[in-house]
Every structure is written in C-alpha cells, then in structure tokens.
Design a protein around this motif. Sequence first.
Motif, PDB file in Angstrom:
ATOM      1  N   LYS A 224       0.892  -1.362  -0.194  1.00 23.34           N
ATOM      2  CA  LYS A 224      -0.198   0.492   0.255  1.00 23.34           C
ATOM      3  C   LYS A 224       0.918   1.005   0.263  1.00 23.34           C
ATOM      4  N   THR A 226      -0.020   5.655   0.226  1.00 23.36           N
ATOM      5  CA  THR A 226      -0.435   6.750   0.118  1.00 23.36           C
ATOM      6  C   THR A 226       0.038   8.176   0.911  1.00 23.36           C
ATOM      7  N   ASN A 228      -0.469  11.304   0.693  1.00 27.19           N
ATOM      8  CA  ASN A 228      -1.146  12.321   2.461  1.00 27.19           C
ATOM      9  C   ASN A 228      -1.146  13.848   1.917  1.00 27.19           C
ATOM     10  N   ALA A 260      -2.152  -1.412  -3.877  1.00 27.70           N
ATOM     11  CA  ALA A 260      -3.223   0.165  -3.187  1.00 27.70           C
ATOM     12  C   ALA A 260      -2.566   1.354  -2.867  1.00 27.70           C
ATOM     13  N   THR A 262      -2.935   5.627  -3.022  1.00 29.77           N
ATOM     14  CA  THR A 262      -4.235   6.475  -2.549  1.00 29.77           C
ATOM     15  C   THR A 262      -3.435   8.118  -2.119  1.00 29.77           C
ATOM     16  N   PRO A 263      -4.237   8.812  -3.462  1.00 31.57           N
ATOM     17  CA  PRO A 263      -5.355   8.823  -4.012  1.00 31.57           C
ATOM     18  C   PRO A 263      -5.178   8.033  -5.433  1.00 31.57           C
ATOM     19  N   ALA A 264      -6.665   7.495  -6.035  1.00 31.12           N
ATOM     20  CA  ALA A 264      -6.505   6.654  -6.889  1.00 31.12           C
ATOM     21  C   ALA A 264      -6.034   7.258  -8.031  1.00 31.12           C
ATOM     22  N   GLN A 270      -5.757   3.574 -14.523  1.00 31.14           N
ATOM     23  CA  GLN A 270      -6.062   2.238 -14.088  1.00 31.14           C
ATOM     24  C   GLN A 270      -6.432   1.217 -14.891  1.00 31.14           C
ATOM     25  N   ARG A 433      -2.099  14.920  -9.250  1.00 32.70           N
ATOM     26  CA  ARG A 433      -3.724  14.311  -9.752  1.00 32.70           C
ATOM     27  C   ARG A 433      -4.727  15.790 -10.070  1.00 32.70           C
TER      28      ARG A 433
END
Length: 434
Positions: A224, A226, A228, A260, A262-264, A270, A433
């Motif tokens: 994962k 992430t 932030n 995984a 994040t953000p997508a 994808q 993003r």
Amino acid sequence: MSQVYDTVVVGAGMAGLVAARDLSTRGRSVLLVEGRDRIGGRTFTTTACGGELDLGGGYVHWTQPNVWVELEKHGLEHLNPPLESKTFYQLADGKVHTDEFERTHELVAKFFADARERFPLPFNPTAVDNSDIIDQTLEQRIASMNMSKKDSDLIKGVISGLCHNYSLHGSQQLLFAVATNFGNYAAELETAGSWSLPGGMKSLSDAIQGESKAELRLSTAITKITDNGWGVTLSTSNGTQIQAKTVVVATPINTMRHIAITPALPPTVQKMLTEGNPVRGSKLWVIVRGHIEPFSALAPPGQHPLNSVRVEKRWGDNTAILCMISDSDSIKHDDLAAVQKALRLFVPDLEVVDTAWQDWNADDFSQGGWMMHRPRHFLEGCVDIRKGHGRISFAGADIAALGPCTIDGAMNSGAAAARQVEAILNGKNKDSRP
C-alpha cells in the motif's frame, strides 16, 4: 521516531537501480526496497546447464544511449554477438520453408511502411495524432494487408520474438519501436536481442548498485502507498510502515496493480493496470549435443510451441540454443523429449541434453513476461502514468517512453523519475492529481 526518507524506490530492477543511484549520489536519502531476495528485476543471471545464463533480459546495444553510457563507465562495453545463422527455417501454412527469408523482408517492409510517419520523434510517442489506430490490434493490422495464409504466417513468425498474442497486442508499441530504429525491423531485432554481456546482466546491475548510496532492503514487498499531500506512507506485507517525502514505483505493471495506491490513479492508468501486460511468454535455453551448424527458426504463435529459435553460442563441446516461447504453458521446459521433438521439426537429428528457464508468469514480482501493450495503453495509460501522481513517480521498462520493453528504456525511465522526484523535493513540481 522512524526515519523519513527523501524517497523510497520500490523495485530493484534496472529502472529502480538507476533511480535510486541517481538520487542517492545527489545527496538524497534513499531507501531501495525489493520484494525478491536479489536485485535485477526481470534481468536474471544464474548458474544453469553448467554455466552462467541470462534467464531474463540479456541483450544490449551500442545504439542504446543509456545502456552504453553505463557499459563504458563500468568497463563492460565488450559485447558478444550470437553465432551467425546459416539456415533460416520458417513454419508457414503448415510447412517448413528455407527459401522465404527475402520474401519475408519484403512483407515486413510493407507491414512497417508507415512507422516513421506515425512516430517521427523517438522520444515522444504522441507527437503525431494516431487516433485512427489507437484501438488496432496486431491481428487487425495483419488482416488489413489481405495476405495469403502463408504470407500472414511469415509475418507472424518473424515478429514472434517480441509479440505473442496478436489479438491482444496493440500495433502501436511495435510500430513505435521500429520507428525509433530508423523504420527498420531488422535494426529493431538487433538492438533488442542480439548482443550480450560476457558476464551476464548481473554484471551491469551489480555495477550500478555498486555506485549507489541508497539503503537496500531485500525481501520487502510493498502492499500500500498513501500520499497524504505532505509525505507518503508505504505499508509492507509484514505489517510495517515506511515514511518518505516521495516515492518511485518501479515495478512491472502486473505487480504494480496489486499495490493499493491512494489517492486513486487516473482512469487511463487504472485501466492499463487492470487489463495488465498480456505477455505470457518465456525464454528457454536448450543445450544440444555437439557443435551444430548455426540456424534460426520462426513459427507463428499457436502453431508451434517454440516461436523464435536461434543457435546462440558454443557451450563447451555442445551448443546453446535460445528459444522464445509465446505461451509458457504450451511446453514443459524440463520435458527434454518434448523440447527435442519441437526442435526436430526444423533440424531432425538434434539431441537435447539440458534446458533452463525462469517462469516469469509464476513470479510474484513480475506476473508476466516482457511488455507488449494492449491497444490504447501505450498512447494513453503509459503517457499519463509518466506524469507522476502527486508525490508518487513511476518508472520501468513497461511504461518507458524511449525504448519500451528494453533495458535501455528501463534505465531512461528510472533517470526521468529521479529528475521528477528532484523537482518535487525542490518544490518545483505541480501536483498532477485530478
């Protein structure tokens, strides 16, 4: 308090090694993490058949700028060519031919006739609008030439060393690759798969890592990531977390899609990750008894288990033959009788004494072979992922703009990602993003 790295590079293939080396030698604190217990990624030199063999990757060329700089820097520029083939066998329309090579060159020239027009700038795949072929598969491109079954098979055989399922592969990446090699498919083949390093690819990956000041952590799988907004948190498969200001993800896309993020990621990215790299092929080394006359053989995928065959080098008193297999499930690599039977379609008296291969499809950190994109992804998903995603950058041969699917492309991509990270750390990069 745990250390916060300037960047974490995920994946120690050629792209990750270059990115980590470049950033760490510029004074950045870098952690390089790799799921395997070794560096090198899909390049893999190992002891097999009584010697050292590259079971992944393996070929470089002096026309590849990123590779050649590294080879000269580390004193590795003395390359070995394969043995020159005396006979060319081609399976087409159910028969083996030995007199169709010139005819095949004519067909290939027609197949790639518009390559340079469509891709005039080798460093920019989107310089020209190619929306009319963005959904075109290789199967559709072949069909558009209205050839006989024999001629169609000759084309499918000659490009089988790179492409393995023509109904799944888009035409765009291969057209681009040929365009960057002066519009000449023979030049593309030479740069992509002819000249090898005497010490194997491990000698090059070790040399790059030897320069690096990055901390290396093997057997560490990332699950994962992430972002932030002010930093990035990475989670590992054993439940630990790593903190960094930026990240470079330098894994094959079939592995990347299981992280995984994040953000997508953007929808085009994808979609590319979800559909994945369709290549299920592999590289098989076959040792045959005695010093045989060098030959090459080509067969369309689905019509023979061995699709691109070439006598590569002398192996003591025996001979090493390189075979590219379009579908790894079509033949068992350790079934010497089956491999011998397949080769004897072309040369009846060959005696197989040993084989070696790596199942990249079963490898958790590749989950497939080299990259040959599905339609759209080379011109959409790849373009978008190279822009980066906030504090996350991406690299690898799978998504390279220059030299996709090559070691040189991986290195170029790793260097580009390192520059992107520098811009983020220096506050000069806008958040990409949505």
